[in-house]
Design an enzyme around this catalytic site. Structure first.
Site, PDB file in Angstrom:
ATOM      1  N   GLY A 253       0.611  -1.198  -0.190  1.00  0.00           N
ATOM      2  CA  GLY A 253       0.123   0.054  -0.304  1.00  0.00           C
ATOM      3  C   GLY A 253       1.162   1.207  -0.258  1.00  0.00           C
ATOM      4  O   GLY A 253       0.961   1.895  -1.646  1.00  0.00           O
ATOM      5  N   PHE A 254       1.696   1.941   1.114  1.00  0.00           N
ATOM      6  CA  PHE A 254       2.674   2.394   0.973  1.00  0.00           C
ATOM      7  C   PHE A 254       1.589   3.851   0.638  1.00  0.00           C
ATOM      8  O   PHE A 254       2.657   5.375   1.295  1.00  0.00           O
ATOM      9  CB  PHE A 254       3.541   2.760   0.259  1.00  0.00           C
ATOM     10  CG  PHE A 254       4.654   1.078   0.402  1.00  0.00           C
ATOM     11  CD1 PHE A 254       5.164   1.016   1.072  1.00  0.00           C
ATOM     12  CD2 PHE A 254       3.927   0.113  -0.795  1.00  0.00           C
ATOM     13  CE1 PHE A 254       5.720  -0.506   0.926  1.00  0.00           C
ATOM     14  CE2 PHE A 254       4.813  -0.648  -1.265  1.00  0.00           C
ATOM     15  CZ  PHE A 254       5.510  -1.326   0.018  1.00  0.00           C
ATOM     16  N   GLY A 481       0.399  -6.655   4.310  1.00  0.00           N
ATOM     17  CA  GLY A 481       1.747  -7.348   4.391  1.00  0.00           C
ATOM     18  C   GLY A 481       3.082  -7.068   4.986  1.00  0.00           C
ATOM     19  O   GLY A 481       4.197  -7.041   5.081  1.00  0.00           O
ATOM     20  N   ARG A 646       9.141  -0.263  22.086  1.00  0.00           N
ATOM     21  CA  ARG A 646       9.783  -1.623  22.604  1.00  0.00           C
ATOM     22  C   ARG A 646       9.086  -2.419  21.729  1.00  0.00           C
ATOM     23  O   ARG A 646       7.711  -2.090  20.445  1.00  0.00           O
ATOM     24  CB  ARG A 646       8.679  -2.350  23.471  1.00  0.00           C
ATOM     25  CG  ARG A 646       8.343  -3.567  23.595  1.00  0.00           C
ATOM     26  CD  ARG A 646       7.289  -4.184  24.893  1.00  0.00           C
ATOM     27  NE  ARG A 646       7.593  -5.242  25.462  1.00  0.00           N
ATOM     28  CZ  ARG A 646       7.042  -5.688  26.784  1.00  0.00           C
ATOM     29  NH1 ARG A 646       5.135  -5.047  26.647  1.00  0.00           N
ATOM     30  NH2 ARG A 646       7.353  -7.123  26.841  1.00  0.00           N
ATOM     31  N   ASN A 649       8.147  -7.882  17.250  1.00  0.00           N
ATOM     32  CA  ASN A 649       7.922  -9.063  16.429  1.00  0.00           C
ATOM     33  C   ASN A 649       9.558  -8.735  15.862  1.00  0.00           C
ATOM     34  O   ASN A 649       9.419  -8.029  14.908  1.00  0.00           O
ATOM     35  CB  ASN A 649       7.383  -9.297  15.287  1.00  0.00           C
ATOM     36  CG  ASN A 649       7.129 -10.385  14.860  1.00  0.00           C
ATOM     37  OD1 ASN A 649       8.643 -11.055  14.558  1.00  0.00           O
ATOM     38  ND2 ASN A 649       6.228 -11.373  14.950  1.00  0.00           N
ATOM     39  N   THR A 652       9.356  -8.901  11.979  1.00  0.00           N
ATOM     40  CA  THR A 652       8.478  -8.251  11.160  1.00  0.00           C
ATOM     41  C   THR A 652       9.023  -6.220  11.028  1.00  0.00           C
ATOM     42  O   THR A 652       8.619  -5.840  10.059  1.00  0.00           O
ATOM     43  CB  THR A 652       6.806  -8.191  11.731  1.00  0.00           C
ATOM     44  OG1 THR A 652       6.693  -8.247  12.871  1.00  0.00           O
ATOM     45  CG2 THR A 652       6.511  -9.818  10.508  1.00  0.00           C
ATOM     46  N   GLN A 656       9.852  -4.738   8.284  1.00  0.00           N
ATOM     47  CA  GLN A 656      10.361  -3.525   7.899  1.00  0.00           C
ATOM     48  C   GLN A 656      10.964  -1.508   7.480  1.00  0.00           C
ATOM     49  O   GLN A 656      10.731  -1.349   6.840  1.00  0.00           O
ATOM     50  CB  GLN A 656       8.852  -2.729   8.578  1.00  0.00           C
ATOM     51  CG  GLN A 656       7.054  -2.660   8.973  1.00  0.00           C
ATOM     52  CD  GLN A 656       6.877  -2.591   7.650  1.00  0.00           C
ATOM     53  OE1 GLN A 656       5.837  -1.839   8.010  1.00  0.00           O
ATOM     54  NE2 GLN A 656       6.835  -3.170   6.382  1.00  0.00           N
ATOM     55  N   GLY A 719       5.073   3.039  15.646  1.00  0.00           N
ATOM     56  CA  GLY A 719       5.149   2.472  14.616  1.00  0.00           C
ATOM     57  C   GLY A 719       6.779   2.414  14.106  1.00  0.00           C
ATOM     58  O   GLY A 719       7.742   3.267  14.420  1.00  0.00           O
ATOM     59  N   GLU A 722       7.237   3.998   8.367  1.00  0.00           N
ATOM     60  CA  GLU A 722       8.051   4.803   8.252  1.00  0.00           C
ATOM     61  C   GLU A 722       9.258   5.566   8.164  1.00  0.00           C
ATOM     62  O   GLU A 722       9.681   5.899   7.733  1.00  0.00           O
ATOM     63  CB  GLU A 722       6.979   5.687   7.994  1.00  0.00           C
ATOM     64  CG  GLU A 722       5.103   5.918   7.129  1.00  0.00           C
ATOM     65  CD  GLU A 722       4.334   6.520   7.685  1.00  0.00           C
ATOM     66  OE1 GLU A 722       4.124   7.715   6.601  1.00  0.00           O
ATOM     67  OE2 GLU A 722       3.861   6.141   8.440  1.00  0.00           O
TER      68      GLU A 722
END
Length: 755
Positions: A253-254, A481, A646, A649, A652, A656, A719, A722
């Protein structure tokens, strides 16, 4: 790629949170079991293709569809002359965030007006996709062309100051930045430009639309089901509850799938007009014509400092563009508001409207290109001062927010730079330009700061615990994703003390409790807050059942006394399994639900913004090799060290961060959307001509994170989607400057700019 994996059982006391857990959607995707929007079969399926305008602005004077209609297998050709009406797009309002879903304000096929080169002006519906595409090539519109503004550089003098909004401020003034700059013994004053960029997700935008009376089922690769659902209800005049959006998997998506674009609307319109299920899968070229991308920019960054490198002035201004029929300004100077302790700061953002497709969100909108200019200027100031660029940054690291004075909720940039410099071998860098070589190659090393704000929204979550020990987490979040379902399963497993394999996460369906959009690096934190609340509520319910059972070892216990482990609730060595508690209560399951309160959440968010600045940050280290004859640039090494709170995972999160770095390398070295300044036509609308990085372009990427919890965020997480792209282009440019002595001010860094 090497990654710092947290020793979770020792450092956090959890069983699954922090571990490198395999993605639970991995098998479905690698075996082909996972279905995407263009893969759902329906009886009587028809296929649609778009006809695009070839002028930047004007009116359709005639449209000849006879040849297209004559093609065998064509069901209908919809134009502004015969298409059923849609209601206009709602006006953008920050009081209704779903209004941001409008990709453009154009009411497709309800007007003869053309607003950009590539706007859809007809839709062909046929029995096969090949027939639809061929017939679309036979449609012949005629136009009255009107004057159009499509050249960003030429129109830049017409830019007007950007207005701030609830999400981002467009201006800031602290002290007298212009006067301090003029008086500074050392200064740099540079102008940077960045080009437009286009989305290129692995899955091009696709829609499968099925009407049953006034009920609509939509298979759509969307990043925001609630916004899409409300938007379609408004445009087609049906209740929201009669629309079901299904997006269990989204092939990238992005930001490009966060808004509602022409392909979706026209697929739904065509399905309603023909009474058939309709699939519209955009070609790559149609994506370029109908889905917005990143705005170009011109930026000025001026810095003043004393002989010790302490900043006295920071000026950052920008000009970006929107479309005349839509588009959001970007927060280009956002990083400059928070990163450096300058007593005098001047920030301004301006925009110009052009007759082009609206711009839209694209991974770290604003911050990605803003950090290129800011961090390149900081590096150039280091050259001016003869100072190490890492030392210059640390010398100007603020204790509080430089503009607003708020405390930082969590900020460990010093630690990130210290670890990064040690692991990258920064001390081995010869500070002289062009002094380092590997054979005939010039070697350069550059650094830059990564920065992206941390946000979250509300999420409604339902959790069901069955007597057999299985747990179902239900939330209408999105899997684009990133392993979204995997991390929520990890959180639920730890909170309830059950094996990870016993947790199932249901997502990607608008019939589920509404979740947030997958954007702004906030989906994980938003849903995690809901999962934590629902788990706590569920455990209270289970404890209540246990208390009522005669002889239960949990009688008289309070929730705070108990530990969830081994599939039950325990105090010390005594307790009961969930199966025992439910059996004693005569129940086969219990359920807990939490509902997001948007009004209360927004009020609390505004209060928090006055108190805290929350952001993910990091240090990007880059090594390049430059051919001294051809000026070919090769990135040979990369290290990113990040403060992202923190990590839920390890696998993942690292993926990212690495993905952001790869996308930033593309921005630095190759990506640009080329627009004909006479016609507004995109000249490179394919992956053959729009160059994204391939495996051969990407070096070994070493990713580390500090894994220190942010006490103001759910589970201490921030997050990671980005922040990885921010600072990347600057780190590359700074490494090239070290290798060659040449400062490139205009992205991408191509051979001609180094000759």
């Amino acid at each position: 790629m090497s990654v710092k994996f947290a020793e979770t059982e020792q450092t956090t006391g959890t069983k699954y949170v922090g571990r490198a857990v395999d993605r639970i959607d991995g098998p479905a995707k690698t075996t082909g079991e996972a279905k995407f929007a263009a893969e759902y079969p329906y009886p009587g399926m028809a296929y649609a293709a778009l006809v695009h305008a070839t002028i930047p602005r004007g009116r359709i004077t005639a449209i000849d569809t006879a040849a297209a209609r004559a093609v065998r297998g064509v069901i209908d050709v919809l134009t502004h002359e015969n298409a059923p009406p849609m209601k206009p797009a709602p006006k953008v309002s920050f009081l209704d965030l779903s209004s941001l879903a409008s990709g453009t304000s154009v009411n497709y096929l309800a007007t003869d007006e053309v607003h950009w080169n590539g706007q859809p002006v007809a839709v062909v519906v046929a029995e096969t996709p090949e027939t639809a595409r061929y017939a679309a090539s036979l449609v012949r519109p005629a136009y009255q062309e009107l004057p159009a503004a499509v050249d960003f550089a030429a129109e830049e003098p017409n830019a007007v100051p950007q207005k701030g909004n609830l999400l981002a401020e467009a201006a800031a003034d602290k002290g007298d930045a212009q006067g301090a700059l003029a008086a500074a013994p050392h200064s740099v004053d540079l102008t940077f430009t960045t080009p437009p960029h286009t989305h290129n997700a692995i899955e091009p935008h696709a829609t499968t639309a099925v009407w049953d009376g006034d009920r609509l089922t939509l298979h759509e690769g969307t990043q925001n089901m609630p916004w899409l659902r409300k938007h379609l209800a408004q445009r087609f005049g049906v209740p929201e509850k009669s629309i079901r959006v299904l997006a269990p998997y989204v092939g990238g998506g992005f930001g490009g799938k966060g808004s509602v674009w022409a392909g979706t609307l026209l697929a739904v319109l065509a399905a309603r007009a023909t009474g058939r299920p309709v699939r519209l899968a955009l070609t790559r070229e149609s994506v370029y014509h109908t889905v917005g991308g990143r705005t170009p920019s011109t930026q000025r960054v001026a810095l003043g400092a004393d002989a010790e490198g302490r900043l006295s002035a920071l000026i950052h201004t920008s000009v970006s563009r929107t479309g005349r029929v839509g588009g959001m300004p970007e927060n280009i100077t956002g990083g400059s508001r928070h990163l450096y302790a300058a007593p005098n700061i001047h920030l301004r953002q301006s925009t110009v409207q052009l007759d082009l497709l609206s711009n839209t969100f694209m991974r770290a909108p604003g911050e990605s290109i803003g950090t290129f200019a800011l961090e390149s200027a900081v590096d150039e100031l280091a050259w001016e001062l003869g100072m190490d660029p890492v030392e210059l940054r640390m010398r100007n690291e603020p204790e509080r927010d430089p503009v607003g004075g708020q405390r930082f909720a969590h900020r460990m940039l010093r630690e990130a730079y210290a670890l990064g410099a040690e692991r990258f071998g920064w001390r081995e860098r010869d500070p002289r330009p062009g002094a380092m070589r590997d054979g005939r190659w010039l070697v350069g090393m550059g650094v830059a700061t990564a920065y992206h704000p941390s946000m979250r929204m509300t999420a409604s979550v339902t959790i069901r615990l069955s007597a057999d020990g299985t747990v179902v987490v239900r939330c209408g979040m999105h899997e684009i994703g990133v392993g979204a379902a995997t991390v929520q399963a990890q959180i639920a497993a730890d909170e309830l003390g059950v094996p990870l394999e016993s947790v199932r996460v249901e997502s990607g369906d608008s019939d589920l409790p509404p979740g947030p959009g997958a954007g702004g690096s906030m989906q994980t934190a938003s849903v995690a807050a809901g999962v934590l609340d629902a788990c706590a509520k569920l455990k209270r319910t289970v404890l209540g059942l246990a208390r009522r059972a005669p002889g239960s070892p949990l009688r008289g216990r309070k929730p705070a006394d108990l530990e969830a482990r081994d599939g039950g609730l325990y105090h010390g060595g005594r307790g009961q399994t969930y199966a025992e508690i439910l059996a004693a209560a005569g129940r086969d399951h219990v359920e807990a639900a939490v509902k997001g309160n948007m009004l209360g959440f927004m009020v609390q968010t505004l209060r928090d913004r006055r108190k805290w600045v929350k952001a993910a940050s990091g240090a990007q280290f880059c090594e390049v090799r430059v051919d001294p004859d051809t000026f070919e640039v090769r990135i040979s090494r990369w290290l990113g060290v990040f403060d992202v709170g923190r990590v839920i995972n390890a696998r993942t999160a690292a993926s990212q961060l690495r993905g952001g770095i790869v996308m930033g390398i593309g921005m630095a070295l190759s990506e640009q959307t080329l627009i004909d300044h006479r016609t507004g036509r995109i000249m490179n609308p394919s992956l053959a001509e729009y160059h994204v990085p391939v495996h051969a372009d990407i070096p070994h990427i070493d990713v580390h994170y500090l894994d220190d919890a942010d006490p103001t965020m759910p589970l201490g997480l921030r997050g990671v989607g980005e922040v990885g792209i921010t600072g990347v282009a600057a780190a590359v440019a700074n490494a090239v400057r070290h290798a060659t002595g040449k400062r490139v001010l205009d992205l991408p860094i191509t051979l001609d700019k180094l000759v």
